[in-house]
Design an enzyme around this catalytic site. Structure first.
Site, PDB file in Angstrom:
ATOM      1  N   CYS A  76      44.772  41.935  59.726  1.00 55.35           N
ATOM      2  CA  CYS A  76      43.816  42.448  60.699  1.00 55.35           C
ATOM      3  C   CYS A  76      43.838  41.520  61.904  1.00 55.35           C
ATOM      4  O   CYS A  76      43.576  40.322  61.769  1.00 55.35           O
ATOM      5  CB  CYS A  76      42.416  42.488  60.077  1.00 55.35           C
ATOM      6  SG  CYS A  76      41.093  42.941  61.232  1.00 55.35           S
ATOM      7  N   CYS A 198      46.797  46.453  66.860  1.00 54.20           N
ATOM      8  CA  CYS A 198      45.906  46.671  65.722  1.00 54.20           C
ATOM      9  C   CYS A 198      46.738  47.353  64.646  1.00 54.20           C
ATOM     10  O   CYS A 198      47.498  48.287  64.945  1.00 54.20           O
ATOM     11  CB  CYS A 198      44.722  47.553  66.122  1.00 54.20           C
ATOM     12  SG  CYS A 198      43.681  48.099  64.736  1.00 54.20           S
TER      13      CYS A 198
END
Length: 284
Positions: A76, A198
């Site tokens: 992440c 992302c």
């Protein structure tokens, strides 16, 4: 169980990190994995740094204590930016690998010198991202876009009750954000390289490619993360040896703190794994 036989922990705020798990599986086909999706607290990219830090530290502790992991991949970008430095200090003996937007590779491959960057607000506002961007200002021109809502919409496409509306929202947001960045192409001044900052965005790359054109390179972080994980395990003598590569389904546990059906749908869609491979995580 010897240290090398223990699993690698991988976590994300949701299903985006499955794209990193795919890359890890390709690079390390003998390894076992525990993947944890913190869906109950997603999306991290629109939460405070303190919230993301607290979740990151708690999940790391859970994976160490409950699953005996030998390494941790923070799949992440937001959690990496907010918490990885302290996480490494808390667990100095644990190999920890984070992800960051692939600005360096993008700067090396762009021909027009103009690179687009799509990432969460949490990532682009972080000091870690600012340092990375600042270090490359003389190598390329970067058009950075904080894509509020996109990770969540991609996440919701795995929920049957929301799939249709979420898919429409993903399409709308992709059009909005790519339009805001400017012109894409291979002409002078055009953006010819687009960084997917992302891990969720990898699952929208087909639609993104159609929007920006086939001449634009899309750059993500899965492969570099897999290579770094392999290097760290090798240097620590923690690579798993002695068994033939097996199907991922026999080597992975998929856990979620949130809606089990969403993880099951994502596992089926992107990993070709059935519902039996997914379960609810213990409270964290």
């Amino acid at each position: 169980m010897s240290a090398a036989q223990r699993p690698i922990g991988v976590f994300d705020s949701g299903i985006g990190g499955l794209s990193v798990l795919q890359a890890l599986n390709r690079a390390l086909p003998q390894e076992h994995f525990v993947y944890l999706a913190d869906n109950a607290h997603a999306p991290y990219g629109e939460k405070s740094d303190l919230h993301v830090q607290q979740r990151t530290y708690a999940i790391a502790q859970h994976l160490i204590r409950q699953h005996g992991i030998k390494a941790l991949v923070v799949a992440c970008n937001t959690a990496t930016a907010a918490a990885i430095h302290e996480l490494r200090q808390q667990h100095p003996l644990l190999p920890v690998v984070g992800v960051e937007p692939a600005l360096k590779p993008a700067a090396q491959i762009t021909r027009t010198g103009h690179v687009g960057v799509m990432a969460t607000r949490g990532t682009v506002q972080s000091a870690k991202f600012a340092r990375l961007l600042g270090s490359l200002q003389d190598q390329a021109r970067f058009e950075v876009c904080a894509c509020n809502g996109l990770a969540l919409a991609i996440e919701q496409t795995t929920l049957p009750s929301l799939e249709e509306s979420a898919s429409a929202e993903v399409s709308r947001l992709l059009r909005t954000y790519t339009s805001a960045m400017g012109r894409f192409g291979q002409g002078e001044g055009e953006i010819d390289t687009l960084v997917l900052g992302c891990t969720h965005y990898v699952f929208a790359q087909e639609a993104l490619q159609q929007l920006v054109g086939n001449g634009v390179r899309l750059v993500s972080t899965g492969e570099p993360v897999a290579r770094q994980t392999q290097r760290l395990l090798e240097s620590a003598h923690l690579l798993r040896h002695g068994t033939a590569p097996q199907h991922l389904g026999s080597r992975v546990q998929l856990l979620t703190t949130g809606h089990l059906g969403g993880l099951q749908a994502a596992a089926q869609r992107w990993l070709q794994l059935g519902a039996r491979h997914c379960r609810q995580a213990d409270p964290i």
